[in-house]
Scaffold this motif. Structure first.
Motif, PDB file in Angstrom:
ATOM      1  N   MET A   4       0.871  -1.097  -0.015  1.00 32.00           N
ATOM      2  CA  MET A   4      -0.127  -0.004   0.172  1.00 32.00           C
ATOM      3  C   MET A   4       0.718   1.444   0.049  1.00 32.00           C
ATOM      4  N   ILE A   5       2.084   1.397   0.761  1.00 34.48           N
ATOM      5  CA  ILE A   5       2.688   2.372   0.966  1.00 34.48           C
ATOM      6  C   ILE A   5       3.481   2.464  -0.620  1.00 34.48           C
ATOM      7  N   ASN A   6       3.828   1.609  -1.320  1.00 33.73           N
ATOM      8  CA  ASN A   6       4.551   1.650  -2.462  1.00 33.73           C
ATOM      9  C   ASN A   6       3.647   2.119  -3.712  1.00 33.73           C
ATOM     10  N   LYS A   7       2.144   1.698  -3.493  1.00 31.44           N
ATOM     11  CA  LYS A   7       1.082   2.303  -4.506  1.00 31.44           C
ATOM     12  C   LYS A   7       0.992   3.770  -4.358  1.00 31.44           C
ATOM     13  N   VAL A   8       0.988   4.066  -2.794  1.00 30.59           N
ATOM     14  CA  VAL A   8       0.991   5.611  -2.573  1.00 30.59           C
ATOM     15  C   VAL A   8       2.103   6.557  -3.109  1.00 30.59           C
ATOM     16  N   LEU A   9       3.327   5.959  -2.909  1.00 27.83           N
ATOM     17  CA  LEU A   9       4.663   6.415  -3.364  1.00 27.83           C
ATOM     18  C   LEU A   9       4.407   6.523  -4.936  1.00 27.83           C
ATOM     19  N   GLU A  10       4.160   5.550  -5.662  1.00 32.66           N
ATOM     20  CA  GLU A  10       4.110   5.449  -6.988  1.00 32.66           C
ATOM     21  C   GLU A  10       3.023   6.587  -7.524  1.00 32.66           C
ATOM     22  N   TRP A  11       1.865   6.452  -6.804  1.00 30.72           N
ATOM     23  CA  TRP A  11       0.990   7.681  -7.071  1.00 30.72           C
ATOM     24  C   TRP A  11       1.502   8.996  -6.986  1.00 30.72           C
ATOM     25  N   LEU A  12       2.446   9.289  -6.078  1.00 35.26           N
ATOM     26  CA  LEU A  12       2.821  10.446  -5.767  1.00 35.26           C
ATOM     27  C   LEU A  12       3.865  10.975  -6.870  1.00 35.26           C
ATOM     28  N   LYS A  13       4.651   9.949  -7.102  1.00 32.26           N
ATOM     29  CA  LYS A  13       5.701  10.047  -8.289  1.00 32.26           C
ATOM     30  C   LYS A  13       5.009  10.578  -9.539  1.00 32.26           C
ATOM     31  N   ASP A  14       4.033   9.591  -9.836  1.00 35.32           N
ATOM     32  CA  ASP A  14       3.312   9.931 -11.163  1.00 35.32           C
ATOM     33  C   ASP A  14       2.545  11.410 -10.864  1.00 35.32           C
ATOM     34  N   PHE A  15       2.077  11.785 -10.080  1.00 35.90           N
ATOM     35  CA  PHE A  15       1.321  12.759  -9.815  1.00 35.90           C
ATOM     36  C   PHE A  15       2.401  14.170 -10.023  1.00 35.90           C
ATOM     37  N   PHE A  16       3.336  14.265  -9.352  1.00 37.26           N
ATOM     38  CA  PHE A  16       4.491  15.028  -9.345  1.00 37.26           C
ATOM     39  C   PHE A  16       5.124  15.223 -10.683  1.00 37.26           C
ATOM     40  N   ALA A  17       5.303  13.948 -11.419  1.00 43.05           N
ATOM     41  CA  ALA A  17       5.816  14.150 -13.043  1.00 43.05           C
ATOM     42  C   ALA A  17       4.777  14.845 -14.030  1.00 43.05           C
ATOM     43  N   TRP A  18       3.480  14.285 -13.669  1.00 41.89           N
ATOM     44  CA  TRP A  18       2.344  14.983 -14.352  1.00 41.89           C
ATOM     45  C   TRP A  18       2.411  16.350 -14.082  1.00 41.89           C
ATOM     46  N   LEU A  19       2.193  16.771 -13.079  1.00 41.84           N
ATOM     47  CA  LEU A  19       2.451  18.372 -12.631  1.00 41.84           C
ATOM     48  C   LEU A  19       3.641  19.030 -13.298  1.00 41.84           C
ATOM     49  N   PHE A  20       4.879  18.678 -13.044  1.00 46.86           N
ATOM     50  CA  PHE A  20       5.674  19.081 -13.877  1.00 46.86           C
ATOM     51  C   PHE A  20       5.748  19.164 -15.357  1.00 46.86           C
ATOM     52  N   GLN A  21       5.334  18.354 -15.963  1.00 44.81           N
ATOM     53  CA  GLN A  21       5.145  18.264 -17.511  1.00 44.81           C
ATOM     54  C   GLN A  21       3.852  19.126 -17.686  1.00 44.81           C
ATOM     55  N   THR A  22       2.869  19.470 -17.033  1.00 45.23           N
ATOM     56  CA  THR A  22       1.654  20.269 -17.175  1.00 45.23           C
ATOM     57  C   THR A  22       2.232  21.688 -16.970  1.00 45.23           C
ATOM     58  N   ILE A  23       3.060  22.129 -15.965  1.00 45.76           N
ATOM     59  CA  ILE A  23       3.500  23.536 -16.009  1.00 45.76           C
ATOM     60  C   ILE A  23       4.700  23.744 -16.929  1.00 45.76           C
ATOM     61  N   TRP A  24       5.340  22.778 -17.324  1.00 50.68           N
ATOM     62  CA  TRP A  24       6.168  22.999 -18.536  1.00 50.68           C
ATOM     63  C   TRP A  24       5.685  23.304 -19.812  1.00 50.68           C
ATOM     64  N   ALA A  25       4.772  22.546 -19.988  1.00 49.69           N
ATOM     65  CA  ALA A  25       3.784  22.812 -21.612  1.00 49.69           C
ATOM     66  C   ALA A  25       3.315  24.167 -21.384  1.00 49.69           C
ATOM     67  N   GLN A  26       2.658  24.736 -20.073  1.00 46.70           N
ATOM     68  CA  GLN A  26       2.052  26.006 -20.031  1.00 46.70           C
ATOM     69  C   GLN A  26       3.263  26.929 -20.345  1.00 46.70           C
ATOM     70  N   ILE A  27       4.445  26.908 -19.695  1.00 52.31           N
ATOM     71  CA  ILE A  27       5.636  27.748 -19.931  1.00 52.31           C
ATOM     72  C   ILE A  27       5.906  27.953 -21.191  1.00 52.31           C
ATOM     73  N   LEU A  28       5.927  26.825 -21.922  1.00 54.88           N
ATOM     74  CA  LEU A  28       6.325  26.686 -23.531  1.00 54.88           C
ATOM     75  C   LEU A  28       5.175  27.439 -24.258  1.00 54.88           C
ATOM     76  N   GLU A  29       4.066  27.082 -24.053  1.00 55.51           N
ATOM     77  CA  GLU A  29       2.664  27.733 -24.602  1.00 55.51           C
ATOM     78  C   GLU A  29       2.905  29.347 -24.428  1.00 55.51           C
ATOM     79  N   GLY A  30       3.084  29.533 -23.419  1.00 52.27           N
ATOM     80  CA  GLY A  30       3.380  31.119 -23.125  1.00 52.27           C
ATOM     81  C   GLY A  30       4.505  31.697 -23.853  1.00 52.27           C
ATOM     82  N   LEU A  31       5.657  31.147 -24.106  1.00 57.74           N
ATOM     83  CA  LEU A  31       6.731  31.554 -24.647  1.00 57.74           C
ATOM     84  C   LEU A  31       6.686  31.668 -26.086  1.00 57.74           C
ATOM     85  N   ALA A  32       5.716  30.681 -26.603  1.00 52.39           N
ATOM     86  CA  ALA A  32       5.409  30.571 -27.986  1.00 52.39           C
ATOM     87  C   ALA A  32       4.536  31.660 -28.505  1.00 52.39           C
TER      88      ALA A  32
END
Length: 91
Positions: A4-32
């Protein structure tokens, strides 16, 4: 319990990866959007009319030597060099 702890940590890792990708995409769209809003300088139109008045012989050899592509590559290299020199600790 460990599974259960591994699943929660995996979810947190996926969430932060998604969050970083979303923020990076917004920054690049703003720059464009900022780059797209920059108007074309007047000298570009003047250069276009200057190349239109060249004779056929000059245009033939310019095409054979890929003059247009070469100029584009050189200008892109200067632009990238300018941007890299503005990055702290690198340029």
């Amino acid at each position: 319990m460990a599974e259960m702890i591994n699943k929660v940590l995996e979810w947190l890792k996926d969430f932060f990866a998604w969050l970083f990708q979303t923020i990076w995409a917004q920054i690049l769209e703003g720059l464009a959007a900022v780059i797209a809003a920059i108007p074309v300088p007047d000298f570009v139109y003047q250069a276009q009319s200057a190349f239109g008045s060249l004779s056929g012989n000059v245009l033939f050899f310019a095409q054979k030597f890929a003059f247009g592509e070469g100029v584009a590559m050189v200008l892109a290299a200067y632009g990238i060099r300018f941007l890299i020199r503005r990055i702290p600790l690198i340029g």
